[in-house]
Design a protein around this motif. Structure first.
Motif, short mmCIF file in Angstrom:
data_model
loop_
_atom_site.label_atom_id
_atom_site.label_comp_id
_atom_site.label_asym_id
_atom_site.label_seq_id
_atom_site.Cartn_x
_atom_site.Cartn_y
_atom_site.Cartn_z
N LEU A 28 28.60 14.75 82.71
CA LEU A 28 28.37 13.78 81.45
C LEU A 28 28.79 12.62 80.79
O LEU A 28 28.76 11.55 80.03
CB LEU A 28 27.50 14.07 80.52
N TYR A 31 33.29 9.47 83.63
CA TYR A 31 32.80 8.24 83.92
C TYR A 31 33.83 7.45 85.07
O TYR A 31 34.60 7.47 85.28
CB TYR A 31 32.61 7.14 83.24
N PRO A 87 22.59 -2.39 75.62
CA PRO A 87 21.50 -2.68 73.80
C PRO A 87 22.08 -2.64 72.80
O PRO A 87 23.61 -1.83 72.71
CB PRO A 87 20.76 -1.89 74.03
N VAL A 88 22.02 -3.26 72.00
CA VAL A 88 23.14 -3.80 70.14
C VAL A 88 22.89 -2.60 69.59
O VAL A 88 21.76 -1.82 69.87
CB VAL A 88 22.91 -4.65 69.61
N LEU A 89 24.06 -1.57 69.78
CA LEU A 89 23.87 -0.84 68.78
C LEU A 89 23.64 -0.98 66.81
O LEU A 89 24.14 -1.87 66.63
CB LEU A 89 25.20 0.25 68.86
N PRO A 90 23.05 -0.18 66.15
CA PRO A 90 22.73 -0.03 65.03
C PRO A 90 23.54 -0.48 64.19
O PRO A 90 23.75 -0.74 63.08
CB PRO A 90 21.29 1.02 64.52
N THR A 91 24.85 0.92 64.65
CA THR A 91 26.13 -0.07 63.89
C THR A 91 26.89 -1.51 64.18
O THR A 91 27.61 -1.31 63.02
CB THR A 91 26.79 1.22 64.57
N ARG A 114 31.24 1.13 80.13
CA ARG A 114 30.41 2.57 81.18
C ARG A 114 30.36 2.36 83.26
O ARG A 114 29.87 2.77 83.61
CB ARG A 114 28.95 2.75 80.32
N GLU B 92 23.37 10.43 74.52
CA GLU B 92 25.19 9.02 74.73
C GLU B 92 25.14 8.54 76.20
O GLU B 92 25.14 7.95 76.12
CB GLU B 92 26.59 10.15 74.46
N ARG B 93 25.07 9.46 76.95
CA ARG B 93 24.92 8.59 78.46
C ARG B 93 23.88 7.68 78.48
O ARG B 93 23.93 7.33 79.08
CB ARG B 93 24.84 10.21 79.45
N PHE B 94 23.02 8.50 78.75
CA PHE B 94 21.39 7.59 78.91
C PHE B 94 20.73 6.67 78.01
O PHE B 94 19.90 5.52 78.62
CB PHE B 94 20.52 8.48 79.51
N PRO B 96 22.54 5.59 74.50
CA PRO B 96 23.29 4.66 74.20
C PRO B 96 23.19 4.67 72.31
O PRO B 96 23.02 5.21 71.27
CB PRO B 96 24.17 3.98 73.82
N SER B 97 21.83 3.68 72.06
CA SER B 97 21.24 3.25 71.35
C SER B 97 20.40 4.40 69.85
O SER B 97 20.85 4.71 68.73
CB SER B 97 20.07 2.19 71.28
N THR B 100 23.55 6.54 68.48
CA THR B 100 24.11 5.83 67.22
C THR B 100 22.73 6.53 66.18
O THR B 100 23.20 5.73 64.73
CB THR B 100 24.29 4.45 67.55
N THR B 101 21.79 5.99 66.94
CA THR B 101 20.69 5.98 65.06
C THR B 101 20.90 7.00 64.87
O THR B 101 20.62 7.77 63.79
CB THR B 101 18.84 5.47 66.13
#
Lengths: 363, 193
Positions: A28, A31, A87-91, A114, B92-94, B96-97, B100-101
């Motif tokens: 997992l 990569y 996707p854009v991350l919340p951070t 990735r 985390e791998r599948f 990611p959004s 982090t939330t």
């Protein structure tokens, strides 16, 4: 017997779980290598999957600015990701404007690579290089600020604009981290570099730099930043406080050097608290005597009885010196409250446009 | 039939969050947004089901034969801890959004007492493997129902004038308490043994 049993049984459980965890880690977390494409095939790198985009770029000597060292708190490492960023991350959301989000701008330190990824990076960042340099001089200009000068070893010269900054690579127990410092030496001196660094209690970067001695070698990347003199004929008004004087030393002495002298009016208001904090005073006063269009105004917020200059904060007294007629360009570097106050004063009392106010905000 | 009533009971009448008040830390802190509440609910349900599936055979085939029932706490905890680790890597791998939330709350599922509670209840009530599985799944769904309802209410709370000292966790606890009262109404519906 029961004790032995319990140890064996717990060991079996823990052992099986450990194997499961190792397998999960293999499948997992790791990569394959992926391709990182910069500006439509201009450059192509192979990077290890699972690292951040910022790490991948730095590894391949593309130095985009990152003042916070990849924590996602400065918002400088913006990169246009065209494909493969996920996707854009919340951070990232708080650091990016709506337009930036629409254009696909991302924070390189938050994007994990990735799969194959295509990015766009501005030309000026591709020109940023990594330098190796040797400390040739250190001077304590105030009790907490050191003036440190480096001789560039490789490459031997740096081409920068006065007001820009470099990122020192600070070795720590867990790898190197980057810390940004403004260049204090003038543009014409390309084979050496001077920084002013204030010791911050507990600060990793400043502690490291204060510990350097003549002969030590350092590495840094640069130059970065847009805090440079704009091409116009407006008056140049500089407000500095504390170690925020560093970029102004570079700017002022580049504007009045042997090769080039500006005919624009240049003002420098420098705020300091105590007598010891008032550094480079003689240097600027000498320059003021030599040039009619340079004006240096030192201000002390905590004056001693023998202080004859201005008292207060530099934002309090600019109104006494500056007229409202001439057009102005304002340059600010100091603590955030000073910068905010200065922005208010210049936009409200002097009708300076917001785009004519530049600031260096990682004080 | 018995399985169905256990499932319904675990979701409503014996809701792990609102009847037993377990797993309240993430319930209060992760119910600000409906999307993260969903994520947390799904993660908790998954961990709950997986860990009880693992813990049942460990208890009955490893601990009981050797007379080591007293080790159940340690054994269950390390099973939970490592399941969460694996789940964290997978998310985390599948997703990611979502990763982090959830931030720090994902690893904190490890110490979510609802997870351990379900495994312990399962042993305490002497469930068979299948019953235990259904009970864990039901409890997970029940916890998700609780956090989703709470998050939905909190999203609407923007339009309400909450007195300053009660803003944030304060009003959330009050809402959850009232929700617990409401869930008490289900108690006549089905029992759990």
């Amino acid at each position: 017997m029961s004790l032995l049993n319990s140890i064996i049984v717990l060991d079996i459980i823990a052992g099986v779980l450990a194997v499961v965890l190792v397998l999960a880690n293999r499948t997992l977390v790791q990569y394959d290598d992926v391709t990182l494409d910069v500006n439509d095939g201009e450059e192509e790198f192979t990077v290890e999957g699972g690292s951040t985009l910022l790490e991948g770029l730095i590894e391949n000597e593309v130095y985009i600015p990152s003042a916070c060292g990849g924590q996602g708190s400065c918002g400088y490492c913006t990169v246009n990701v065209k494909e493969g960023g996920g996707p854009v991350l919340p951070t990232e959301e708080p650091m990016l404007s709506r337009e930036q989000l629409m254009e696909g701008t991302r924070l390189a330190c938050q994007v994990k690579v990735r799969n194959d990824i295509e990015v766009e990076i501005e030309d000026k960042y591709l020109r940023i290089q990594k330098y190796r340099a040797e400390v040739i001089k250190t001077v304590d200009v105030t009790p907490s600020i050191v003036e440190i000068t480096f001789d560039l070893k490789e490459p031997e010269t740096i081409d920068f604009k006065a007001g820009q900054y470099v990122q020192m690579q600070v070795p720590t127990d867990s790898g190197t981290i980057d810390r940004a410092y403004s260049i204090a030496s003038e543009e014409s001196m390309t084979d050496k570099l001077t920084l002013n660094v204030q010791l911050v209690e507990g600060g990793v970067g400043s502690t490291y730099i204060h510990s350097l001695e003549v002969g030590d070698e350092v590495e840094f990347t640069g130059p970065y930043g847009d805090f440079v003199i704009q091409d116009s004929d407006k008056d140049i008004i500089g407000l500095a406080a504390g170690v925020g004087l560093a970029p102004f030393r570079s700017i002022v002495f580049s504007l009045f050097s042997e090769e080039y002298t500006t005919d624009r009016e240049v003002w420098l208001f420098f705020g300091a608290r105590y007598k010891d904090d008032m550094y480079y005073k003689e240097k600027f006063e000498r320059l003021e005597e030599e040039h009619d269009n340079f004006h240096y105004v030192p201000v002390r917020s905590v004056p001693d009885p023998d202080w004859e200059g201005e008292v207060g904060h530099n934002t309090d007294i600019v109104g006494d010196y500056l007229g409202e007629e001439s057009e102005k360009e304002v340059y600010l570097c100091g603590p955030p409250p000073m910068m905010q106050q200065a922005i208010d004063i210049f936009t409200e009392e002097f009708d300076v446009l917001e785009e004519d106010i530049l600031f260096d905000d990682f004080y | 039939m018995k399985l169905l009533s256990i499932l319904i009971a675990a979701i409503f009448a014996h809701n792990i969050a609102l009847r037993y008040f377990l797993g309240w830390c993430p319930l209060v802190s992760q119910s600000k947004k409906l999307s993260s509440a969903w994520g947390m609910g799904v993660a908790v349900t998954l961990v709950m089901t997986v860990t009880s599936v693992l813990n049942w055979p460990i208890y009955h085939y490893l601990l009981v034969p050797f007379g080591l029932e007293y080790l159940q706490y340690i054994a269950f905890i390390i099973v939970i801890a490592s399941s969460v680790q694996v789940l964290e890597m997978a998310i985390e791998r599948f997703f990611p959004s979502l990763y982090t939330t959830m931030g720090v709350f994902l690893p904190l599922i490890t110490v979510n007492c609802a997870i351990l509670g379900v495994s312990l209840f399962m042993i305490l009530r002497d469930y068979t493997f299948l019953t235990g599985l259904v009970y864990a799944l039901g409890s997970g769904i029940g916890w998700t129902v609780a956090i989703i309802s709470l998050a939905s209410i909190r999203e609407k709370l923007r339009f309400a004038k909450v007195p300053k000292p009660l803003q944030g966790p304060g009003i959330t606890m009050l809402i959850a308490g009232i929700m617990a009262f409401a869930f008490l109404g289900f108690s006549g519906m089905v029992g759990i043994e």
